[in-house]
Design a protein around this motif. Structure first.
Motif, PDB file in Angstrom:
ATOM      1  N   GLU A  77      74.586  41.278  21.093  1.00 48.88           N
ATOM      2  CA  GLU A  77      75.908  41.510  21.659  1.00 48.88           C
ATOM      3  C   GLU A  77      76.847  40.511  21.003  1.00 48.88           C
ATOM      4  OE1 GLU A  77      75.881  41.320  25.888  1.00 48.88           O
ATOM      5  OE2 GLU A  77      74.152  42.641  26.075  1.00 48.88           O
ATOM      6  N   LYS A  78      78.133  40.771  21.111  1.00 52.52           N
ATOM      7  CA  LYS A  78      79.078  39.942  20.373  1.00 52.52           C
ATOM      8  C   LYS A  78      79.153  38.499  20.865  1.00 52.52           C
ATOM      9  CE  LYS A  78      83.001  41.770  22.932  1.00 52.52           C
ATOM     10  NZ  LYS A  78      84.241  42.539  22.821  1.00 52.52           N
ATOM     11  N   PHE A  79      78.719  38.227  22.086  1.00 52.40           N
ATOM     12  CA  PHE A  79      78.782  36.855  22.594  1.00 52.40           C
ATOM     13  C   PHE A  79      77.404  36.195  22.687  1.00 52.40           C
ATOM     14  CE2 PHE A  79      82.765  38.704  24.223  1.00 52.40           C
ATOM     15  CZ  PHE A  79      83.639  37.887  23.519  1.00 52.40           C
ATOM     16  N   ASP A  80      76.427  36.720  21.955  1.00 56.36           N
ATOM     17  CA  ASP A  80      75.106  36.090  21.890  1.00 56.36           C
ATOM     18  C   ASP A  80      75.181  34.810  21.056  1.00 56.36           C
ATOM     19  OD1 ASP A  80      73.922  37.990  23.424  1.00 56.36           O
ATOM     20  OD2 ASP A  80      72.904  39.015  21.783  1.00 56.36           O
ATOM     21  N   THR A  81      74.311  33.864  21.401  1.00 57.41           N
ATOM     22  CA  THR A  81      74.234  32.611  20.659  1.00 57.41           C
ATOM     23  C   THR A  81      73.097  32.698  19.654  1.00 57.41           C
ATOM     24  OG1 THR A  81      75.026  31.421  22.602  1.00 57.41           O
ATOM     25  CG2 THR A  81      73.975  30.120  20.890  1.00 57.41           C
ATOM     26  N   LEU A  82      73.374  32.269  18.428  1.00 59.62           N
ATOM     27  CA  LEU A  82      72.375  32.227  17.362  1.00 59.62           C
ATOM     28  C   LEU A  82      72.184  30.775  16.939  1.00 59.62           C
ATOM     29  CD1 LEU A  82      73.706  35.208  15.250  1.00 59.62           C
ATOM     30  CD2 LEU A  82      71.840  35.251  16.876  1.00 59.62           C
ATOM     31  N   ILE A 142      67.722  14.783  13.260  1.00 59.01           N
ATOM     32  CA  ILE A 142      68.605  14.660  14.426  1.00 59.01           C
ATOM     33  C   ILE A 142      69.195  16.017  14.783  1.00 59.01           C
ATOM     34  CG2 ILE A 142      70.814  13.690  15.208  1.00 59.01           C
ATOM     35  CD1 ILE A 142      70.017  11.116  13.693  1.00 59.01           C
ATOM     36  N   SER A 143      69.597  16.774  13.763  1.00 61.95           N
ATOM     37  CA  SER A 143      70.142  18.112  14.005  1.00 61.95           C
ATOM     38  C   SER A 143      69.119  19.009  14.698  1.00 61.95           C
ATOM     39  CB  SER A 143      70.587  18.735  12.684  1.00 61.95           C
ATOM     40  OG  SER A 143      70.972  20.067  12.864  1.00 61.95           O
ATOM     41  N   CYS A 144      67.868  18.956  14.265  1.00 63.05           N
ATOM     42  CA  CYS A 144      66.816  19.774  14.891  1.00 63.05           C
ATOM     43  C   CYS A 144      66.515  19.307  16.305  1.00 63.05           C
ATOM     44  CB  CYS A 144      65.548  19.760  14.033  1.00 63.05           C
ATOM     45  SG  CYS A 144      65.685  20.721  12.525  1.00 63.05           S
ATOM     46  N   PHE A 145      66.519  17.979  16.543  1.00 63.21           N
ATOM     47  CA  PHE A 145      66.312  17.471  17.896  1.00 63.21           C
ATOM     48  C   PHE A 145      67.403  17.928  18.848  1.00 63.21           C
ATOM     49  CE2 PHE A 145      63.323  13.942  16.603  1.00 63.21           C
ATOM     50  CZ  PHE A 145      62.291  14.366  17.417  1.00 63.21           C
ATOM     51  N   ARG A 146      68.587  18.092  18.331  1.00 62.45           N
ATOM     52  CA  ARG A 146      69.713  18.555  19.156  1.00 62.45           C
ATOM     53  C   ARG A 146      69.682  20.062  19.373  1.00 62.45           C
ATOM     54  NH1 ARG A 146      74.663  15.001  16.611  1.00 62.45           N
ATOM     55  NH2 ARG A 146      74.015  13.026  17.536  1.00 62.45           N
ATOM     56  N   GLY A 147      68.702  20.733  18.793  1.00 61.60           N
ATOM     57  CA  GLY A 147      68.575  22.172  19.004  1.00 61.60           C
ATOM     58  C   GLY A 147      69.093  23.013  17.859  1.00 61.60           C
ATOM     59  N   GLY A 148      69.353  22.400  16.703  1.00 64.28           N
ATOM     60  CA  GLY A 148      69.847  23.147  15.554  1.00 64.28           C
ATOM     61  C   GLY A 148      71.338  23.400  15.641  1.00 64.28           C
ATOM     62  N   HIS A 149      71.824  24.155  14.673  1.00 61.03           N
ATOM     63  CA  HIS A 149      73.241  24.515  14.656  1.00 61.03           C
ATOM     64  C   HIS A 149      73.411  25.827  15.412  1.00 61.03           C
ATOM     65  CE1 HIS A 149      77.302  25.200  13.322  1.00 61.03           C
ATOM     66  NE2 HIS A 149      76.949  26.388  12.873  1.00 61.03           N
ATOM     67  N   LYS A 150      74.069  25.753  16.558  1.00 58.42           N
ATOM     68  CA  LYS A 150      74.272  26.940  17.389  1.00 58.42           C
ATOM     69  C   LYS A 150      75.670  27.497  17.127  1.00 58.42           C
ATOM     70  CE  LYS A 150      71.311  25.522  21.239  1.00 58.42           C
ATOM     71  NZ  LYS A 150      70.189  25.464  20.427  1.00 58.42           N
TER      72      LYS A 150
END
Length: 185
Positions: A77-82, A142-150
């Protein structure tokens, strides 16, 4: 990554030739892991290219239609998070950050597992460049620990009109990578 596989494979064969079977096994494992990473990079690139092409072809349907649409069995859907994860590969004076393909963030357990996988890749391959290897490795971990780039799919859909100014999908993917790196800083 193919260069790493060849490099480790040659050292493994040299160790095997000299009778150091323990070292040969270690280098063989590293060569196989490097080959796996080369295939993973290729897969990530091809999947992200196909996803961007699918988005470009379906931008109006996704933007105007509230119900879901499907890409390779996953509904969007258009407001899904990737989420995209970054990882570092370094060798001597060469250090580069790569990005995974976009993961749908509906499954939190999969995101944790993927983050740990890309942290492991950075820990194994990221340190080996002077001077930027350790810096890039720590930044990507650090980026991966934070959950990646969302990001929200609607952000990418807003960029789709800009895609028409690019000659091909590869140029648009490069634009997205630059945008991701600017957002991380």
């Amino acid at each position: 990554m193919i260069y790493f596989a060849v490099f480790f494979g040659v050292f493994g064969l040299g160790c095997l030739y000299n009778g150091a079977t323990d070292n040969a096994i270690g280098f063989g494992v590293l060569a196989l892991f490097s080959l796996f990473m080369a295939l993973l990079n290729s897969y990530n690139y091809r999947r992200e290219k196909a996803f961007s092409q699918w988005l470009f072809e379906n931008v109006d349907r996704l933007w105007n239609k509230s119900p879901v649409d499907s890409f390779k069995g996953e509904e969007y859907e258009k407001f899904d998070t990737l989420t995209q994860f970054s990882y570092c590969v370094s060798f001597l004076f060469f250090s580069r950050t790569y990005y995974s393909h976009s993961y749908h963030t509906k499954n939190k357990g999969q995101m944790l597992l993927m983050g740990c996988f890309y942290i492991l890749v950075s820990l194994i391959y990221g340190w080996w460049a002077i001077p930027l290897g350790p810096v890039n490795t720590i930044k990507n971990i650090i980026s991966c620990f934070r959950g990646g780039h969302k990001y929200v799919l609607a952000e990418v859909l807003n960029d789709m009109p800009k895609m028409k100014r690019f000659e091909n999908i590869e140029d648009f993917l490069e634009y997205q990578k630059q945008r991701n790196s600017q957002n991380e800083n």
